[in-house]
Motif scaffolding. Structure first.
Motif, PDB file in Angstrom:
ATOM      1  N   GLU A 160      38.522  43.058  53.409  1.00 12.32           N
ATOM      2  CA  GLU A 160      36.992  43.032  53.921  1.00 12.32           C
ATOM      3  C   GLU A 160      35.852  43.447  52.201  1.00 12.32           C
ATOM      4  OE1 GLU A 160      35.999  46.316  56.298  1.00 12.32           O
ATOM      5  OE2 GLU A 160      37.545  45.704  58.141  1.00 12.32           O
ATOM      6  N   PHE A 161      36.306  42.867  51.807  1.00 13.09           N
ATOM      7  CA  PHE A 161      35.870  43.213  50.435  1.00 13.09           C
ATOM      8  C   PHE A 161      35.619  42.081  49.619  1.00 13.09           C
ATOM      9  CE2 PHE A 161      36.006  47.550  51.317  1.00 13.09           C
ATOM     10  CZ  PHE A 161      35.218  47.995  52.003  1.00 13.09           C
ATOM     11  N   GLY A 162      36.741  40.636  49.705  1.00 16.11           N
ATOM     12  CA  GLY A 162      36.183  39.992  49.200  1.00 16.11           C
ATOM     13  C   GLY A 162      37.275  40.079  47.645  1.00 16.11           C
ATOM     14  N   ARG A 163      36.402  39.652  46.785  1.00 14.58           N
ATOM     15  CA  ARG A 163      36.692  39.802  45.828  1.00 14.58           C
ATOM     16  C   ARG A 163      35.955  40.251  44.761  1.00 14.58           C
ATOM     17  NH1 ARG A 163      41.473  35.534  44.951  1.00 14.58           N
ATOM     18  NH2 ARG A 163      40.898  35.292  42.900  1.00 14.58           N
ATOM     19  N   PHE A 164      36.593  40.711  43.288  1.00 16.22           N
ATOM     20  CA  PHE A 164      35.865  41.158  42.280  1.00 16.22           C
ATOM     21  C   PHE A 164      36.268  40.753  41.382  1.00 16.22           C
ATOM     22  CE2 PHE A 164      35.558  44.838  39.678  1.00 16.22           C
ATOM     23  CZ  PHE A 164      34.284  44.928  38.871  1.00 16.22           C
ATOM     24  N   GLN A 165      35.376  40.066  40.215  1.00 13.35           N
ATOM     25  CA  GLN A 165      35.325  39.722  39.355  1.00 13.35           C
ATOM     26  C   GLN A 165      36.150  38.392  39.716  1.00 13.35           C
ATOM     27  OE1 GLN A 165      35.906  42.340  36.457  1.00 13.35           O
ATOM     28  NE2 GLN A 165      33.392  43.293  36.790  1.00 13.35           N
ATOM     29  N   ASN A 166      36.047  37.903  40.524  1.00  7.92           N
ATOM     30  CA  ASN A 166      36.996  37.052  41.161  1.00  7.92           C
ATOM     31  C   ASN A 166      38.383  37.236  41.048  1.00  7.92           C
ATOM     32  OD1 ASN A 166      37.147  33.900  41.450  1.00  7.92           O
ATOM     33  ND2 ASN A 166      37.924  33.494  39.452  1.00  7.92           N
ATOM     34  N   ARG A 167      38.522  38.470  40.851  1.00 10.59           N
ATOM     35  CA  ARG A 167      40.724  39.241  40.793  1.00 10.59           C
ATOM     36  C   ARG A 167      39.824  39.316  42.571  1.00 10.59           C
ATOM     37  NH1 ARG A 167      38.923  41.414  36.338  1.00 10.59           N
ATOM     38  NH2 ARG A 167      38.594  43.024  36.987  1.00 10.59           N
ATOM     39  N   PRO A 174      44.177  44.116  46.048  1.00 11.81           N
ATOM     40  CA  PRO A 174      45.605  44.321  46.068  1.00 11.81           C
ATOM     41  C   PRO A 174      46.168  45.143  47.192  1.00 11.81           C
ATOM     42  CG  PRO A 174      45.081  46.097  44.632  1.00 11.81           C
ATOM     43  CD  PRO A 174      44.071  44.851  44.496  1.00 11.81           C
ATOM     44  N   PRO A 175      46.846  44.223  48.745  1.00 13.98           N
ATOM     45  CA  PRO A 175      46.614  44.487  49.282  1.00 13.98           C
ATOM     46  C   PRO A 175      46.791  46.659  49.649  1.00 13.98           C
ATOM     47  CG  PRO A 175      48.362  43.178  49.038  1.00 13.98           C
ATOM     48  CD  PRO A 175      47.490  43.585  48.231  1.00 13.98           C
ATOM     49  N   ARG A 176      46.138  46.643  50.643  1.00  6.30           N
ATOM     50  CA  ARG A 176      45.643  48.014  50.552  1.00  6.30           C
ATOM     51  C   ARG A 176      45.005  48.814  51.812  1.00  6.30           C
ATOM     52  NH1 ARG A 176      42.925  51.171  45.668  1.00  6.30           N
ATOM     53  NH2 ARG A 176      41.545  49.377  45.171  1.00  6.30           N
ATOM     54  N   ALA A 177      44.961  49.721  52.346  1.00  7.79           N
ATOM     55  CA  ALA A 177      43.762  50.086  53.528  1.00  7.79           C
ATOM     56  C   ALA A 177      43.396  51.457  53.548  1.00  7.79           C
ATOM     57  CB  ALA A 177      44.592  49.694  55.130  1.00  7.79           C
ATOM     58  N   PRO A 197      27.998  44.813  42.184  1.00  9.38           N
ATOM     59  CA  PRO A 197      28.629  44.291  43.619  1.00  9.38           C
ATOM     60  C   PRO A 197      29.804  43.928  44.173  1.00  9.38           C
ATOM     61  CG  PRO A 197      26.462  44.707  43.350  1.00  9.38           C
ATOM     62  CD  PRO A 197      26.934  45.206  41.672  1.00  9.38           C
ATOM     63  N   ILE A 198      30.805  44.165  45.543  1.00 14.53           N
ATOM     64  CA  ILE A 198      31.561  43.129  45.599  1.00 14.53           C
ATOM     65  C   ILE A 198      31.353  42.294  45.867  1.00 14.53           C
ATOM     66  CG2 ILE A 198      34.408  42.974  46.512  1.00 14.53           C
ATOM     67  CD1 ILE A 198      34.289  45.994  46.195  1.00 14.53           C
ATOM     68  N   GLU A 199      31.655  40.766  45.852  1.00 16.57           N
ATOM     69  CA  GLU A 199      31.855  39.632  46.421  1.00 16.57           C
ATOM     70  C   GLU A 199      32.463  38.663  47.239  1.00 16.57           C
ATOM     71  OE1 GLU A 199      28.554  38.394  42.529  1.00 16.57           O
ATOM     72  OE2 GLU A 199      30.064  37.320  42.641  1.00 16.57           O
ATOM     73  N   ASP A 200      32.183  38.126  48.220  1.00 14.12           N
ATOM     74  CA  ASP A 200      32.899  37.232  48.834  1.00 14.12           C
ATOM     75  C   ASP A 200      33.272  36.018  48.349  1.00 14.12           C
ATOM     76  OD1 ASP A 200      32.242  39.042  51.638  1.00 14.12           O
ATOM     77  OD2 ASP A 200      30.381  37.947  51.979  1.00 14.12           O
ATOM     78  N   ASP A 201      34.264  35.315  49.213  1.00 12.78           N
ATOM     79  CA  ASP A 201      35.054  34.341  48.025  1.00 12.78           C
ATOM     80  C   ASP A 201      34.184  33.238  48.801  1.00 12.78           C
ATOM     81  OD1 ASP A 201      37.211  35.916  47.251  1.00 12.78           O
ATOM     82  OD2 ASP A 201      37.984  35.526  49.172  1.00 12.78           O
ATOM     83  N   GLU A 202      33.911  32.703  47.445  1.00 12.10           N
ATOM     84  CA  GLU A 202      32.949  31.032  48.053  1.00 12.10           C
ATOM     85  C   GLU A 202      33.719  29.947  48.159  1.00 12.10           C
ATOM     86  OE1 GLU A 202      30.534  31.946  43.392  1.00 12.10           O
ATOM     87  OE2 GLU A 202      31.696  30.516  44.007  1.00 12.10           O
TER      88      GLU A 202
END
Length: 381
Positions: free
Chosen positions: A290-297, A300-303, A376-381
């Motif tokens: 839900e938090f998209g990508r951070f600094q274009n990375r 990892p899959p987790r909950a 802040p974590i940004e959404d994928d563009e």
């Protein structure tokens, strides 16, 4: 594409030429230099400029520290409050700097913030200062230390605090790399080598990780074949059901044991999987994606399993895997009580505590801000 942000930390007036050359070098690599003297820092009018500089550090990816002849301005009390000094005490074998907070400069505070946020720090020390530091170390416990003049230091009363900070950096438990320089080209050449070598190391680690994943996939296939062979060799019907149950519910029970459920609890529970989670005060299952990508990375899959008090469990599985546990639980409940007890006892003996489920006694919102991303974590563009 996001640019790597490089914070350049040093006193400005005595190192202005060097800083301008370093700025051109960093920009030439396609990175974004962040420098207070070039208006790269957001100066929030509601707070002191020192605090703005410290806050900007955590929005960057790495920090370059340059130590020259000047100490710089002392940090304000407001800026000092931005640092977790207790946590930093474990970062170095020499913490004399941390014992005299009122003697910490703004530049030093920027570096401490970078260390607090686990950022790479590349430290460059003027060779003359480095030589005087060696002289200081040999004599700091003697009676003549106050009479020694250190030619490389502009104001002699600040020498002790500059040298103590060098000790903090060079005696860090990790990331304690120190480089000396005589001219700005020395810094440029060192950074070229260091960044190139680091990038190569990351590529090698990625190849190694990919190869390890292939080996794990191959072993998984072999395990499935072995499992089939073992189950087909068990003649007794009840024994075969138990063996199948041990294989089928291993991941489910690892998850539930990680939440501190006991076999006797699971034997008698007939509620839904969601009701099972509520027994541990879990009110929501949050997908890290839900938090998209951070600094274009990619994250990892987790909950995250959010608890009623605002703390949480971190699970090294995706939400999709947890949803699969719901089906496994519904299937598990239908097993006869005696077989269920045997399966759970066997799986408890096989269970080994791991990082599959981690109980985090800290506020979830704070964790998201500080650990998943320094900005802040940004959404994928």
């Amino acid at each position: 594409m996001a640019e790597m942000r490089v914070f350049i930390s040093s006193t400005c007036y005595d190192l202005s030429l060097l800083r301008s050359q370093l700025r051109l070098f960093v920009k030439g690599l396609g990175y974004e230099p962040i420098m207070s003297d070039y208006e790269d820092v957001l100066y929030d009018p509601r707070i002191h400029t020192h605090t703005s500089c410290v806050d900007e550090v955590q929005n960057c990816d790495m920090l370059i520290l340059i130590i020259g002849s000047r100490f710089g301005g002392k940090a304000t009390a407001e800026a000092l409050n931005e640092i977790d000094f207790d946590a930093l005490k474990n970062e170095s074998a020499n913490v004399d700097t941390l014992k005299e907070k009122e003697k910490i400069s703004v530049t030093q505070l920027e570096v401490l913030k970078a260390i607090e946020n686990s950022m790479p720090v590349y430290t460059f020390i003027d060779k003359r200062v480095w030589h005087d530091h060696a002289l200081y170390e040999k004599n700091k416990e003697t009676d003549i230390i106050d009479k020694i003049v250190f030619p490389s230091i502009e104001k002699q009363e600040t020498a002790k605090y500059i040298f103590n900070f060098i000790n903090f950096v060079r005696l860090r438990t990790k990331g304690n790399n120190i480089f000396t320089f005589e001219k700005w080209q020395d810094i440029e050449e060192t950074l070229k080598k260091q960044w190139s070598g680091y990038f190569q190391r990351l590529l090698q680690e990625q190849r190694f990780t990919n190869n390890e994943h292939k080996k794990i996939d191959a072993l998984s296939e072999q395990f499935e074949d072995l499992k089939t062979a073992i189950l087909s060799s068990i003649a007794n019907g009840d024994q075969r059901k138990i063996a199948r149950g041990i294989v089928q519910y291993r991941r489910l029970t690892d998850f539930l044991f990680g939440l501190k459920f006991l076999p006797r609890e699971l034997c008698v529970m007939n509620g839904t999987f969601d009701e099972l989670l509520r027994r541990k005060a879990i009110i929501d299952v949050i997908d890290a994606r839900e938090f998209g990508r951070f600094q274009n990375r990619p994250i990892p899959p987790r909950a995250f399993l959010l608890k009623q008090d605002g703390t949480f469990y971190e699970v090294r599985n995706s939400v999709d895997s947890i949803n699969d546990f719901k089906d496994d639980w519904e299937s598990f409940k239908k097993i006869e009580a005696e077989q269920k007890e045997i399966i759970l006892d066997a799986l408890q003996e096989m269970y080994r505590p791991s990082m599959l489920v981690r109980n985090c006694n800290e506020d979830f919102k704070k964790y998201i801000t500080e650990q998943i991303g320094r900005r802040p974590i940004e959404d994928d563009e």
